[in-house]
Design an enzyme around this catalytic site. Structure first.
Site, PDB file in Angstrom:
ATOM      1  N   ASP A  28       0.832  -1.201   0.000  1.00  0.00           N
ATOM      2  CA  ASP A  28       0.000   0.000   0.000  1.00  0.00           C
ATOM      3  C   ASP A  28       0.867   1.252   0.000  1.00  0.00           C
ATOM      4  O   ASP A  28       1.675   1.463   0.920  1.00  0.00           O
ATOM      5  CB  ASP A  28      -0.918   0.011   1.226  1.00  0.00           C
ATOM      6  CG  ASP A  28      -1.976  -1.079   1.163  1.00  0.00           C
ATOM      7  OD1 ASP A  28      -2.266  -1.545   0.056  1.00  0.00           O
ATOM      8  OD2 ASP A  28      -2.511  -1.446   2.230  1.00  0.00           O
ATOM      9  N   LYS A  59      -6.038  -7.586   0.899  1.00  0.00           N
ATOM     10  CA  LYS A  59      -7.119  -8.109   1.733  1.00  0.00           C
ATOM     11  C   LYS A  59      -6.776  -9.458   2.361  1.00  0.00           C
ATOM     12  O   LYS A  59      -7.057  -9.703   3.531  1.00  0.00           O
ATOM     13  CB  LYS A  59      -8.414  -8.197   0.923  1.00  0.00           C
ATOM     14  CG  LYS A  59      -9.029  -6.837   0.628  1.00  0.00           C
ATOM     15  CD  LYS A  59     -10.397  -6.968   0.000  1.00  0.00           C
ATOM     16  CE  LYS A  59     -11.017  -5.587  -0.157  1.00  0.00           C
ATOM     17  NZ  LYS A  59     -11.217  -4.925   1.141  1.00  0.00           N
ATOM     18  N   GLY A 111     -22.813   0.096  12.098  1.00  0.00           N
ATOM     19  CA  GLY A 111     -22.752  -1.193  12.780  1.00  0.00           C
ATOM     20  C   GLY A 111     -22.638  -2.352  11.822  1.00  0.00           C
ATOM     21  O   GLY A 111     -22.142  -2.215  10.699  1.00  0.00           O
ATOM     22  N   ALA A 131      -8.496  -1.083   5.807  1.00  0.00           N
ATOM     23  CA  ALA A 131      -8.393  -2.379   6.502  1.00  0.00           C
ATOM     24  C   ALA A 131      -9.396  -2.553   7.631  1.00  0.00           C
ATOM     25  O   ALA A 131      -9.337  -3.544   8.356  1.00  0.00           O
ATOM     26  CB  ALA A 131      -6.981  -2.629   7.027  1.00  0.00           C
ATOM     27  N   ALA A 132     -10.341  -1.619   7.791  1.00  0.00           N
ATOM     28  CA  ALA A 132     -11.353  -1.789   8.839  1.00  0.00           C
ATOM     29  C   ALA A 132     -12.149  -3.072   8.623  1.00  0.00           C
ATOM     30  O   ALA A 132     -12.375  -3.852   9.550  1.00  0.00           O
ATOM     31  CB  ALA A 132     -12.278  -0.582   8.883  1.00  0.00           C
ATOM     32  N   GLY A 133     -12.575  -3.291   7.374  1.00  0.00           N
ATOM     33  CA  GLY A 133     -13.317  -4.504   7.067  1.00  0.00           C
ATOM     34  C   GLY A 133     -12.471  -5.756   7.215  1.00  0.00           C
ATOM     35  O   GLY A 133     -12.939  -6.793   7.705  1.00  0.00           O
ATOM     36  N   ASP A 134     -11.215  -5.670   6.816  1.00  0.00           N
ATOM     37  CA  ASP A 134     -10.314  -6.820   6.940  1.00  0.00           C
ATOM     38  C   ASP A 134     -10.093  -7.190   8.401  1.00  0.00           C
ATOM     39  O   ASP A 134     -10.052  -8.371   8.761  1.00  0.00           O
ATOM     40  CB  ASP A 134      -8.973  -6.517   6.271  1.00  0.00           C
ATOM     41  CG  ASP A 134      -9.100  -6.330   4.770  1.00  0.00           C
ATOM     42  OD1 ASP A 134     -10.029  -6.920   4.180  1.00  0.00           O
ATOM     43  OD2 ASP A 134      -8.273  -5.599   4.196  1.00  0.00           O
ATOM     44  N   GLU A 182      -9.581 -10.653  -4.662  1.00  0.00           N
ATOM     45  CA  GLU A 182      -8.429  -9.978  -5.266  1.00  0.00           C
ATOM     46  C   GLU A 182      -7.492 -10.951  -5.972  1.00  0.00           C
ATOM     47  O   GLU A 182      -6.423 -10.567  -6.419  1.00  0.00           O
ATOM     48  CB  GLU A 182      -7.676  -9.169  -4.208  1.00  0.00           C
ATOM     49  CG  GLU A 182      -8.443  -7.942  -3.751  1.00  0.00           C
ATOM     50  CD  GLU A 182      -7.668  -7.066  -2.801  1.00  0.00           C
ATOM     51  OE1 GLU A 182      -7.990  -5.866  -2.724  1.00  0.00           O
ATOM     52  OE2 GLU A 182      -6.747  -7.563  -2.109  1.00  0.00           O
ATOM     53  N   ASN A 207     -19.586  -5.334   2.500  1.00  0.00           N
ATOM     54  CA  ASN A 207     -19.971  -4.054   3.087  1.00  0.00           C
ATOM     55  C   ASN A 207     -21.203  -3.531   2.339  1.00  0.00           C
ATOM     56  O   ASN A 207     -21.781  -4.241   1.504  1.00  0.00           O
ATOM     57  CB  ASN A 207     -18.811  -3.056   3.066  1.00  0.00           C
ATOM     58  CG  ASN A 207     -18.342  -2.700   1.665  1.00  0.00           C
ATOM     59  OD1 ASN A 207     -19.058  -2.879   0.677  1.00  0.00           O
ATOM     60  ND2 ASN A 207     -17.127  -2.187   1.558  1.00  0.00           N
TER      61      ASN A 207
END
Length: 311
Positions: free
Chosen positions: A13, A40, A225, A249-252, A140, A184
């Site tokens: 990144d 990811k 949420g 990377a919040a979702g990861d 990916e 998401n």
């Protein structure tokens, strides 16, 4: 504790921090530039490992400085990397990230060696799939490779977690084999054709994905949420209120933490709350993998917020 195998991507990144993203044709002066290991697949592997999970990572890297950096990161984080492949004369994946001062980001991914992971490569690690308990996947790497991974994981009765990102329409016969699909809002909209921006619209999209045959649907709703739906339960957990610095990377981190919880046999409600806590910590720090919290950080957060512990 159950074993986790992540089949997925690596990217380096390259992050440009800016007051705001430029408009078309506009040049603006950025604030800073930083470089972080990401992708990811690798992010989710590191997220789970930092919490104490038993994690193996599989993917493909180039024989370049970025590839070397990824291996050093996995080694440092305690992720098993012995099955990772290297492609000759190919570059490791790169992610170009424009990060605004408010924490929002725009990401362009150049896949590189991630798009060189073949179904045959996955067939060659069938023994490792058989010896694992939870298989984590994203989009990916090539779709045919993801589908082959799902086939083999299902063949050996493994728990399959699919993060459909970047989102595209998926073949229904493979959706039916997935135990947990975790999109998401944007990804859920692409998968279902339903615009997702409220809990109610997330519920409608979740029900549509269940109708396709997926056993559990988890839709992450950012600051609002997360919603989990299956045939027997519906659980909504609010996000923890924090000041975001970088949402990369919040979702990861959420998915890695959820997998960690599953590896300890934790029930869905507690697993979601724990994963929300991990995601909240992640957005308070810069970078993808550097922002992923370790076990002690999460324990401190849990104590301060009086959250039920995972184990």
């Amino acid at each position: 504790m159950k074993k986790i195998l992540v089949i997925g991507s690596f990217t380096m990144d390259l992050v440009a921090l800016t007051p705001r993203a430029p408009m078309e044709g506009e040049t603006i002066i950025g604030t800073s530039f930083q470089q972080f290991t990401g992708g990811k697949g690798a992010n989710q592997a590191v997220a789970a490992a930092r919490l104490g999970a038993d994690v193996t990572m599989f993917g493909k890297l180039g024989r370049d400085s970025f590839g070397e950096a990824h291996i050093e990161t996995l080694k440092r984080e305690g992720v098993n990397y012995e099955y990772i492949l290297f492609a000759e004369n190919e570059s490791s994946g790169v992610g170009h990230i424009t990060l605004e001062a408010n924490g929002n980001n725009r990401i362009i991914v150049i896949p590189g060696t991630n798009h060189k992971v073949t179904p045959e490569d996955v067939e060659n690690i069938e023994v490792q799939i058989k010896n694992s308990d939870i298989i984590m996947l994203q989009l990916e790497i090539p779709f045919d490779t993801v589908y082959k991974s799902i086939e083999l994981a299902h063949k050996h009765n493994k728990t399959i977690i699919l993060n459909p990102a970047p989102a595209v329409k998926l073949k229904e016969e493979y959706v039916k084999l997935v135990d947990y699909i975790v999109p998401n809002e944007t990804e859920a909209a692409i998968l279902t054709g339903i615009e997702v921006n409220t809990i109610e619209t997330a519920r409608k999209a979740g029900r549509k994905l269940l109708d396709l045959g997926c056993k559990n649907v988890i839709i992450t709703l950012g600051s609002k949420g997360v919603l989990l739906i299956n045939d027997n339960e519906e659980i909504f957990k609010e996000s923890f209120k924090v000041k975001p610095v970088d949402t990369t990377a919040a979702g990861d981190s959420f998915i890695g933490a959820f997998a960690y919880s599953l590896s300890h046999g934790v029930e869905h409600a507690k697993a979601l709350e724990y994963a929300c806590a991990v995601g909240a910590i992640t957005v308070t720090k810069m970078g993808a993998q550097p922002s992923l919290p370790n076990f002690s950080e999460v324990e401190k957060f849990i104590k301060e917020r009086q959250i039920v512990k995972v184990n």
